[in-house]
Design an enzyme around this catalytic site. Structure first.
Site, mmCIF file in Angstrom:
data_model
loop_
_atom_site.group_PDB
_atom_site.id
_atom_site.type_symbol
_atom_site.label_atom_id
_atom_site.label_comp_id
_atom_site.label_asym_id
_atom_site.label_seq_id
_atom_site.Cartn_x
_atom_site.Cartn_y
_atom_site.Cartn_z
ATOM 1 N NE ARG A 1 5.320 -33.964 2.661
ATOM 2 C CZ ARG A 1 4.979 -35.061 1.940
ATOM 3 N NH1 ARG A 1 4.969 -36.150 2.611
ATOM 4 N NH2 ARG A 1 4.943 -35.142 0.776
ATOM 5 C CG HIS B 1 -0.085 -36.364 -1.157
ATOM 6 N ND1 HIS B 1 0.717 -36.230 -0.197
ATOM 7 C CD2 HIS B 1 -0.509 -37.706 -1.135
ATOM 8 C CE1 HIS B 1 1.421 -37.565 0.295
ATOM 9 N NE2 HIS B 1 0.434 -38.378 -0.435
ATOM 10 C CD GLU C 1 5.091 -41.535 -2.413
ATOM 11 O OE1 GLU C 1 4.214 -42.068 -3.019
ATOM 12 O OE2 GLU C 1 5.580 -41.856 -1.496
ATOM 13 C CG ASN D 1 7.794 -39.624 0.449
ATOM 14 O OD1 ASN D 1 7.977 -38.766 1.216
ATOM 15 N ND2 ASN D 1 6.581 -39.474 -0.176
ATOM 16 C CE1 TYR E 1 6.098 -45.017 4.185
ATOM 17 C CE2 TYR E 1 6.434 -44.179 2.189
ATOM 18 C CZ TYR E 1 5.918 -44.011 3.486
ATOM 19 O OH TYR E 1 4.965 -43.027 3.754
ATOM 20 C CD GLU F 1 4.802 -39.670 2.404
ATOM 21 O OE1 GLU F 1 4.545 -40.947 2.256
ATOM 22 O OE2 GLU F 1 4.073 -38.943 1.831
#
Ligand code: NAG
Ligand code: NAG
Ligand code: NAG
Length: 484
Positions: free
Chosen positions: A94, A139, A184, A323, A325, A393
């Site tokens: 990606r 991005h 995002e 994504n 985290y 992600e």
């Protein structure tokens, strides 16, 4: 007797093995983004993006005063990156397109030959090595000349982005099967338009972020519909958007209502696309409307959608990109709270977010809570139904550039376990997993101080030499055996 014992041992082994097996067809990948790895910020006819200008004009905003001028030099070292991806056994890679490398004017009236050549080389090189390209259109690196015209706060950005997406589909759609529009939105709008800490550095909390949010939703839908109407029949690919989710759990039972609101705010950029009703999450829309009225505004600070816009945006995704985290506990803001992360909607809600003391800390905001990923995947299904979900992600940062990255390896192992549980125990349709990142890179405001790579990059070496870490070997092993 001995034979029996042996049979028992073998079947127990098979059992453990298959219990940790990913479904056939599940895909593993790794990700990067143009500004963070490419460098070559001023080669050929490329023009500056907002990140070029921001890092050059305000180096004090970057922890080590650095920028992405050279970064990993992937513009020149793309063959090395492909080889790394191949050595890992990745099913897909990606990466994002730099808008100004492809369209130096920002507009579709001029296409850069060198830009096209670069991305063709990368895409063809990946395919020649059996690796699927997964392309992000945006991005964070908006063309600076479009920023000068208001950037994400100008409603025309939907047309500009649509035109750009059409160029990308036309050039690469014959070989790229999976597209993401925006990476995002919460960072593009909330973080960048709040404290001014991220490019373009606009300080407009509670106003700029919500204008951006609306325009971004329309821009996403425009790009999706262009694919749908002009390219799908020919190429039959997928287009989606990538949302960054933090898992929110109540600090204690008295904060459950607020946690519900925090989660809905987290779905600000999903609800218009993935819900059956479309539009903003109703609880958030009414909350901000009421608050705006009390503050004396004539209309809500969160611009509403017309019914045409609701229909235009609703259903514009072929998968749900997430994504993930980290996690936070939610509580009502206390007098001494700082409410700056990760959204400024959080300021509207007066929500304080704190990590649990038991979670493992990485660099700055990144604390590890693996069950949060499984919980968030379930919440998405509960809220929006049974979408195909791609984890676009997931990864861990460290300040150290050590090769024997025990904590990062553990982070991957623990999170992959939770992905597997979500699939096998909860029937969530997760079809792919993406490690962030393939290589250490320019980590925005943290510069080169925060390392996310499963492959180390030596930034003091003019050749930007790359060395796989222990986590890369671990990940390669998972991919090879298709199991943990
Ligand atoms: C490009 O930027 C570099 C700094 O990263 C500078 O040394 C070089 O002169 C610039 N090249 C052009 C053509 O402007
Ligand atoms: C804020 O105040 C609470 C007590 O009300 C205290 O427990 C907490 O540590 C304080 N936080 C900061 C960042 O000072
Ligand atoms: C998951 O989604 C993919 C893509 O839409 C689909 O082909 C597959 O059948 C789904 N799997 C399950 C178990 O629903």
């Amino acid at each position: 007797m001995r034979a029996l014992v042996l049979v028992f041992v073998i079947s127990a082994l098979t059992l453990t093995c298959s219990a940790k097996q990913f479904p056939a067809g599940f895909k593993f990948g790794a990700a990067t983004a143009a500004y963070q790895v490419e460098g070559a910020w001023n080669v050929s006819d490329k023009t500056p993006s907002i990140w070029d200008i921001y890092t050059h004009d305000k180096p004090h905003k970057i922890l080590d005063g650095s920028n992405g001028d050279i970064a990993c030099d992937s513009y020149h070292l793309w063959e090395t990156d492909i080889q790394l991806a191949k050595d890992l056994g990745l099913h897909f890679y990606r990466f994002s397109l730099s808008w100004t490398r492809l369209l130096p004017n920002g507009f579709a009236n001029k296409i850069s030959e060198d830009g096209v050549r670069y991305y063709n080389n990368l895409i063809d090189g990946l395919l020649a090595n059996g690796i699927e390209p997964m392309v992000t259109l945006f991005h964070w690196d908006l063309p600076q000349n479009l920023q000068d015209l208001g950037g994400m706060t100008n409603p025309l950005v939907a047309e500009w982005f649509g035109d750009y997406s059409r160029v990308a589909y036309t050039l690469f759609g014959d070989r790229v099967q999976t597209w993401s529009t925006f990476n995002e939105p919460v960072i593009i709008c909330d973080a960048a338009y709040e404290t001014g800490d991220l490019a373009p550095g606009i300080v407009s909390p509670g106003i700029g972020n919500y204008i951006c949010a609306k325009n971004l939703m329309v821009a996403h839908a425009t790009a999706y519909r262009i694919y749908d109407e002009e390219f799908r029949a020919k190429f039959n690919g997928k287009v989606g958007i990538v949302n960054n989710h933090v898992w929110y759990a109540p600090y204690s039972s008295e904060h459950e209502d607020l946690t519900f609101l925090a989660r809905q705010l987290g779905f600000l950029y999903s609800h218009p696309i993935y819900s059956e009703s479309g539009g903003w999450p109703p609880s958030i829309e009414s909350f901000i409307a009421e608050k705006s009225e009390k503050e004396g505004y004539v209309t809500s600070r969160l611009p509403g959608f017309t019914s045409e816009e609701i229909e235009f945006i609703k259903g514009t995704a072929d998968y749900y990109g997430i994504n993930y985290y980290t996690s936070r506990l939610v509580l009502a803001a206390r007098a001494n709270s700082t409410l700056t992360w990760p959204t400024n909607g959080q300021v509207d809600l007066q929500v304080e977010l704190v990590p649990d003391a038991s979670w493992t800390a990485g660099v700055e905001w990144l604390v590890s809570n693996p069950p949060g990923l499984r919980a968030q995947l379930n919440l998405i299904k509960e809220q929006f139904g049974d979408w195909e979900i791609i984890i676009t992600e997931n990864g861990f940062s460290t300040a150290s550039d050590e090769l024997d990255d025990v904590t990062r390896t553990q982070y991957y192992k623990d999170h992959l376990e939770q992905v597997l549980l979500a699939i096998t125990e909860d029937d969530v349709n997760v079809t792919g997993y993406t490690a962030w990142s393939l290589i250490d890179n320019f980590e925005w405001n943290s510069g080169y101080t925060s390392r996310f790579g499963i492959v180390r990059v030596d930034f003091s070496d003019p050749l930007r030499s790359r060395t796989p870490r222990a986590s890369a070997h671990y990940y390669a092993d998972v991919i090879k055996h298709h199991s943990l």
